[in-house]
Design a protein around this motif. Structure first.
Motif, PDB file in Angstrom:
ATOM      1  N   PRO A 253       0.806  -1.229   0.000  1.00  0.00           N
ATOM      2  CA  PRO A 253       0.000   0.000   0.000  1.00  0.00           C
ATOM      3  C   PRO A 253       0.837   1.276   0.000  1.00  0.00           C
ATOM      4  CG  PRO A 253      -0.147  -1.147   2.118  1.00  0.00           C
ATOM      5  CD  PRO A 253       0.528  -2.086   1.156  1.00  0.00           C
ATOM      6  N   VAL A 254       1.882   1.325   0.852  1.00  0.00           N
ATOM      7  CA  VAL A 254       2.627   2.588   0.983  1.00  0.00           C
ATOM      8  C   VAL A 254       3.372   2.916  -0.301  1.00  0.00           C
ATOM      9  CG1 VAL A 254       4.150   3.915   2.441  1.00  0.00           C
ATOM     10  CG2 VAL A 254       2.967   1.953   3.376  1.00  0.00           C
ATOM     11  N   LEU A 255       3.926   1.890  -0.928  1.00  0.00           N
ATOM     12  CA  LEU A 255       4.658   2.099  -2.176  1.00  0.00           C
ATOM     13  C   LEU A 255       3.795   2.757  -3.240  1.00  0.00           C
ATOM     14  CD1 LEU A 255       6.974  -0.787  -2.019  1.00  0.00           C
ATOM     15  CD2 LEU A 255       7.204   0.638  -4.041  1.00  0.00           C
ATOM     16  N   ILE A 256       2.576   2.263  -3.375  1.00  0.00           N
ATOM     17  CA  ILE A 256       1.726   2.786  -4.443  1.00  0.00           C
ATOM     18  C   ILE A 256       1.157   4.155  -4.061  1.00  0.00           C
ATOM     19  CG2 ILE A 256      -0.353   1.473  -3.732  1.00  0.00           C
ATOM     20  CD1 ILE A 256       0.846   2.090  -7.309  1.00  0.00           C
ATOM     21  N   ILE A 257       0.823   4.311  -2.781  1.00  0.00           N
ATOM     22  CA  ILE A 257       0.300   5.607  -2.324  1.00  0.00           C
ATOM     23  C   ILE A 257       1.387   6.678  -2.456  1.00  0.00           C
ATOM     24  CG2 ILE A 257      -0.571   6.863  -0.305  1.00  0.00           C
ATOM     25  CD1 ILE A 257      -1.894   4.210   0.580  1.00  0.00           C
ATOM     26  N   ASP A 258       2.612   6.304  -2.112  1.00  0.00           N
ATOM     27  CA  ASP A 258       3.741   7.231  -2.247  1.00  0.00           C
ATOM     28  C   ASP A 258       3.884   7.691  -3.695  1.00  0.00           C
ATOM     29  OD1 ASP A 258       6.333   8.451  -1.329  1.00  0.00           O
ATOM     30  OD2 ASP A 258       7.151   7.039  -2.780  1.00  0.00           O
ATOM     31  N   ARG A 259       3.882   6.721  -4.588  1.00  0.00           N
ATOM     32  CA  ARG A 259       4.103   7.039  -6.003  1.00  0.00           C
ATOM     33  C   ARG A 259       3.006   7.949  -6.536  1.00  0.00           C
ATOM     34  NH1 ARG A 259       6.178   2.539 -10.386  1.00  0.00           N
ATOM     35  NH2 ARG A 259       6.227   4.013 -12.106  1.00  0.00           N
ATOM     36  N   ILE A 260       1.775   7.658  -6.157  1.00  0.00           N
ATOM     37  CA  ILE A 260       0.634   8.443  -6.637  1.00  0.00           C
ATOM     38  C   ILE A 260       0.658   9.862  -6.070  1.00  0.00           C
ATOM     39  CG2 ILE A 260      -1.870   8.643  -6.339  1.00  0.00           C
ATOM     40  CD1 ILE A 260      -1.985   5.583  -6.905  1.00  0.00           C
ATOM     41  N   TRP A 261       0.924   9.974  -4.772  1.00  0.00           N
ATOM     42  CA  TRP A 261       0.946  11.318  -4.186  1.00  0.00           C
ATOM     43  C   TRP A 261       2.101  12.165  -4.721  1.00  0.00           C
ATOM     44  CZ3 TRP A 261      -2.092  14.701  -1.964  1.00  0.00           C
ATOM     45  CH2 TRP A 261      -3.289  14.252  -1.404  1.00  0.00           C
ATOM     46  N   ARG A 262       3.228  11.520  -4.971  1.00  0.00           N
ATOM     47  CA  ARG A 262       4.345  12.266  -5.550  1.00  0.00           C
ATOM     48  C   ARG A 262       3.966  12.802  -6.928  1.00  0.00           C
ATOM     49  NH1 ARG A 262      10.203  10.792  -4.216  1.00  0.00           N
ATOM     50  NH2 ARG A 262      10.118  10.105  -2.069  1.00  0.00           N
ATOM     51  N   SER A 263       3.337  11.974  -7.741  1.00  0.00           N
ATOM     52  CA  SER A 263       2.933  12.412  -9.079  1.00  0.00           C
ATOM     53  C   SER A 263       1.984  13.602  -9.000  1.00  0.00           C
ATOM     54  CB  SER A 263       2.254  11.261  -9.830  1.00  0.00           C
ATOM     55  OG  SER A 263       3.226  10.433 -10.420  1.00  0.00           O
ATOM     56  N   PHE A 264       0.976  13.452  -8.177  1.00  0.00           N
ATOM     57  CA  PHE A 264      -0.026  14.502  -8.034  1.00  0.00           C
ATOM     58  C   PHE A 264       0.628  15.801  -7.549  1.00  0.00           C
ATOM     59  CE2 PHE A 264      -3.614  16.233  -5.271  1.00  0.00           C
ATOM     60  CZ  PHE A 264      -4.332  16.750  -6.330  1.00  0.00           C
TER      61      PHE A 264
ATOM     62  N   ILE B 266       7.716  17.426  -2.650  1.00  0.00           N
ATOM     63  CA  ILE B 266       7.964  16.008  -2.363  1.00  0.00           C
ATOM     64  C   ILE B 266       8.049  15.791  -0.857  1.00  0.00           C
ATOM     65  CG2 ILE B 266       9.712  14.183  -2.555  1.00  0.00           C
ATOM     66  CD1 ILE B 266      10.078  15.114  -5.492  1.00  0.00           C
ATOM     67  N   LEU B 267       8.726  16.693  -0.163  1.00  0.00           N
ATOM     68  CA  LEU B 267       8.780  16.569   1.298  1.00  0.00           C
ATOM     69  C   LEU B 267       7.381  16.620   1.907  1.00  0.00           C
ATOM     70  CD1 LEU B 267      11.788  18.913   2.205  1.00  0.00           C
ATOM     71  CD2 LEU B 267      11.791  16.415   2.105  1.00  0.00           C
ATOM     72  N   LYS B 268       6.512  17.416   1.299  1.00  0.00           N
ATOM     73  CA  LYS B 268       5.165  17.594   1.832  1.00  0.00           C
ATOM     74  C   LYS B 268       4.209  16.477   1.421  1.00  0.00           C
ATOM     75  CE  LYS B 268       3.086  21.613   1.624  1.00  0.00           C
ATOM     76  NZ  LYS B 268       2.564  21.821   2.981  1.00  0.00           N
ATOM     77  N   SER B 269       4.632  15.616   0.500  1.00  0.00           N
ATOM     78  CA  SER B 269       3.657  14.641   0.003  1.00  0.00           C
ATOM     79  C   SER B 269       4.131  13.195  -0.016  1.00  0.00           C
ATOM     80  CB  SER B 269       3.223  15.034  -1.410  1.00  0.00           C
ATOM     81  OG  SER B 269       4.317  14.907  -2.295  1.00  0.00           O
ATOM     82  N   LEU B 272       7.091   7.673   1.391  1.00  0.00           N
ATOM     83  CA  LEU B 272       8.307   6.873   1.557  1.00  0.00           C
ATOM     84  C   LEU B 272       9.454   7.757   1.109  1.00  0.00           C
ATOM     85  CD1 LEU B 272       7.661   3.382  -0.098  1.00  0.00           C
ATOM     86  CD2 LEU B 272       8.052   3.816   2.328  1.00  0.00           C
ATOM     87  N   ILE B 273      10.481   7.891   1.940  1.00  0.00           N
ATOM     88  CA  ILE B 273      11.629   8.679   1.487  1.00  0.00           C
ATOM     89  C   ILE B 273      12.865   8.221   2.253  1.00  0.00           C
ATOM     90  CG2 ILE B 273      11.350  10.619   3.112  1.00  0.00           C
ATOM     91  CD1 ILE B 273      11.954  12.470   0.662  1.00  0.00           C
ATOM     92  N   ARG B 327      11.373   2.546   8.028  1.00  0.00           N
ATOM     93  CA  ARG B 327      12.058   3.784   8.396  1.00  0.00           C
ATOM     94  C   ARG B 327      11.770   4.874   7.358  1.00  0.00           C
ATOM     95  NH1 ARG B 327      16.972   1.389   9.727  1.00  0.00           N
ATOM     96  NH2 ARG B 327      18.008   2.028   7.833  1.00  0.00           N
ATOM     97  N   ASP B 328      11.801   4.484   6.093  1.00  0.00           N
ATOM     98  CA  ASP B 328      11.507   5.446   5.028  1.00  0.00           C
ATOM     99  C   ASP B 328      10.075   5.964   5.143  1.00  0.00           C
ATOM    100  OD1 ASP B 328      14.029   5.028   4.135  1.00  0.00           O
ATOM    101  OD2 ASP B 328      13.487   3.896   2.339  1.00  0.00           O
ATOM    102  N   GLU B 329       9.194   5.090   5.588  1.00  0.00           N
ATOM    103  CA  GLU B 329       7.800   5.499   5.766  1.00  0.00           C
ATOM    104  C   GLU B 329       7.680   6.472   6.943  1.00  0.00           C
ATOM    105  OE1 GLU B 329       5.172   2.162   6.209  1.00  0.00           O
ATOM    106  OE2 GLU B 329       3.429   3.456   6.588  1.00  0.00           O
ATOM    107  N   MET B 330       8.355   6.136   8.052  1.00  0.00           N
ATOM    108  CA  MET B 330       8.299   7.013   9.230  1.00  0.00           C
ATOM    109  C   MET B 330       8.928   8.370   8.937  1.00  0.00           C
ATOM    110  SD  MET B 330       9.326   4.243  12.123  1.00  0.00           S
ATOM    111  CE  MET B 330       8.054   3.465  13.128  1.00  0.00           C
ATOM    112  N   ARG B 331      10.016   8.350   8.175  1.00  0.00           N
ATOM    113  CA  ARG B 331      10.687   9.590   7.812  1.00  0.00           C
ATOM    114  C   ARG B 331       9.738  10.474   6.995  1.00  0.00           C
ATOM    115  NH1 ARG B 331      14.742   7.464   5.590  1.00  0.00           N
ATOM    116  NH2 ARG B 331      16.165   7.610   7.366  1.00  0.00           N
ATOM    117  N   ALA B 332       9.073   9.853   6.034  1.00  0.00           N
ATOM    118  CA  ALA B 332       8.140  10.602   5.183  1.00  0.00           C
ATOM    119  C   ALA B 332       6.994  11.164   6.022  1.00  0.00           C
ATOM    120  CB  ALA B 332       7.607   9.706   4.071  1.00  0.00           C
ATOM    121  N   ASP B 333       6.451  10.347   6.931  1.00  0.00           N
ATOM    122  CA  ASP B 333       5.357  10.814   7.793  1.00  0.00           C
ATOM    123  C   ASP B 333       5.811  12.004   8.635  1.00  0.00           C
ATOM    124  OD1 ASP B 333       3.844   8.790   6.779  1.00  0.00           O
ATOM    125  OD2 ASP B 333       3.991   7.482   8.527  1.00  0.00           O
ATOM    126  N   TYR B 334       7.011  11.866   9.199  1.00  0.00           N
ATOM    127  CA  TYR B 334       7.547  12.927  10.045  1.00  0.00           C
ATOM    128  C   TYR B 334       7.699  14.237   9.261  1.00  0.00           C
ATOM    129  CZ  TYR B 334      10.786  15.497  12.996  1.00  0.00           C
ATOM    130  OH  TYR B 334      11.375  16.479  13.750  1.00  0.00           O
TER     131      TYR B 334
END
Lengths: 343, 343
Positions: A253-264, B266-269, B272-273, B327-334
């Motif tokens: 889920p996170v991978l696809i949500i990440d990709r979509i939100w980045r695009s948007f 990208i930081l705001k959206s 995963l990062i 960790r990449d997910e938590m970083r992005a959330d933060y």
């Protein structure tokens, strides 16, 4: 310009950009275009024009000689799926009849004398066929088409013999691409007599994960059978795409949500963006809207953004021919402003 | 934890992350750490501890044996610039004294017996030196340092002979990198006896366009001269960076604005990062804030985001050891949550 086939009101219109029905017809007693002289091609053009002008119901079709279009305007025709890439290569003795609200276009002297097509929004081949069937009858009131008892309508290329009908559906299949399911799907469709092509049909590449599927042959089954089989197949492919999206959503889920939100977000913030990148992000945004990950953007807006950010459409709308960098800037401005209200 | 050197209140703190003063000292009658046995190193540690405990003003320094830190905690020390990469390679017979509000740290048995440093926010070497100068005097009340009339303070490595002082400034130089001016700048700084290093000092890479400049030698000029020369040089480099930004803004405004807005978005959206990508975008965001392209984000917040998104800091704050993807997910959330109010 208002393009009926982009208004998004057809069935499954988030997953199907458009459906297309086209018939190939040739006038009796004339050689096929590739063998006809320019004089003869002009004669064919003139005959067709008279037929259209004589028949009251056909007068809505607007005629233009291809020669009267600038290079940019020809590109606009192509980007809007009104002509084939092949058609605009060379202009002499060619013409086009257009009606944008129903998106009917008739190319004269493409590979055949007449290539008439009707584009509809979403998965709606039946509607296109009913419009085109009537149009075919009306043309036949005034034109004698080359027809053979066993082979049906004659055509410059053997795959168009018979009904001369091609039913195509432009499908949005990002999840099948991500899950690497396209090669297998293409193979099994081929075995069913269905071909898979790119964004502008024959000889073009897929763009933004859009694929065109259409019947490979038009000889044998009736028009209604061709249309019905293509509809069924398109629905099956849509089903596979939806299942793939569900699988991605469940497994990563996170991978696809990440990709979509980045695009948007890139569409909403970039100050420079080229056509290919815009297409990529619009495509993922489209999937994000369908999956309920992004805010609800109307299909019509998504279609229009995709159309408008193509280079020729953009330049035409902005009424100035500019260099690539300036175009990328204008494209980014257009996208940012259009999406400003969605967040 | 509150890190004084990240509070952003020093001069030029958008362009200078921090200033660092450190002195190298060795106890008389003991071999340098790399030649001392573990027993001897422990003796040195104990002597230092007694000195700190005896002197009232030094009691603020908190002592910890390096052995008592977990691997993650050692990484946290490094990410917060409190120890050198070299120091945490091996723990036996090593210790550290810390005071976070003034960001004083004293490594015992790194390359020298004592490596005492003071970090300050922005370009503020003088403040660091005044703190460290007093600390040095207080230590000398209780410890006999190895000192030679001609060579000054003795050190395990010749470049630290003399004052044993190194003054370093961590500069943010993205525009000089983009305009490919860094190789030339490094060369001319080298000719002035100044070395350019990466984000964590000696032997480390530049990250996020941050470069550490410091004096190559500590023998010859007085402490005050070293500090004053480094300040002047840092100011000159800052000036060059600012001029480069102006040049970019003038010559290719859209290109730079595009890049900065994309980073910020990208930081705001992102969902995963990884650490490197976060650093890149935080760096461009920092430049965007300085250039007035982005909304005003306080320097303290920018510093804290940069610190907190480093892997070890992030894991420590979140109080769980997790795999890289999590960790990449938590970083992005933060990042997303922290920047939600800026747009």
């Amino acid at each position: 310009m208002e393009f009926g086939f982009l208004n998004g009101d057809g069935p499954s219109s988030l997953l199907v950009l458009s459906s297309r029905i086209r018939i190939a017809r040739n006038l009796k007693d004339y050689p096929f275009p590739y063998r006809a002289t320019e004089t003869l091609r002009k004669e064919i053009l003139e005959k067709t024009r008279q037929a259209v002008q004589t028949e009251e119901a056909l007068k809505i079709l607007q005629f233009m000689e291809l020669d009267s279009f600038s290079a940019l305007e020809k590109q606009v025709l192509l980007e809007n799926h009104l002509v084939s890439p092949n058609f605009i290569q060379e202009s002499k003795g060619k013409g086009i009849f257009l009606h944008l609200p129903t998106t009917i276009s008739m190319m004269v002297n493409e590979e055949d004398h007449l290539r008439v097509q009707c584009l509809t929004s979403g998965l709606n081949l039946e509607k296109g066929w009913s419009i085109l069937n009537r149009l075919d009858d009306l043309l036949e009131n005034h034109l004698s088409f080359a027809f053979h008892e066993s082979w049906g309508y004659l055509s410059a290329f053997p795959t168009n013999l018979g009904t001369g009908l091609r039913a195509s559906v432009l499908l949005h299949l990002p999840a099948l691409v991500f899950l690497q399911a396209m090669p297998g799907l293409i193979q099994s469709l081929n075995q069913m007599g269905i071909v898979v092509r790119g964004f502008y049909g024959e000889g073009t590449e897929s763009q933004g994960y859009f694929f065109q599927i259409s019947n490979a042959f038009s000889l044998g089954p009736s028009e209604e059978e061709i249309v019905s089989r293509m509809s069924t197949t398109a629905n099956q492919v849509i089903q596979q795409e939806l299942e793939s999206r569900e699988r991605m959503k469940k497994n990563q889920p996170v991978l696809i949500i990440d990709r979509i939100w980045r695009s948007f977000s890139i569409l909403k913030s970039a100050r420079l963006i080229n056509s290919a990148e815009a297409m990529e992000h619009l495509s993922l945004t489209r999937m994000g809207v369908q999956m309920g990950i992004l805010p609800e953007i109307p299909v019509k807006s998504l279609n229009e953004l995709m159309r408008m950010t193509r280079s020729a459409n953009l330049q035409k709308e902005l009424k100035e021919e500019v260099d690539a960098l300036k175009r990328d800037e204008m494209r980014a401005d257009y996208l940012r402003n259009s999406l400003a209200n969605f967040s």
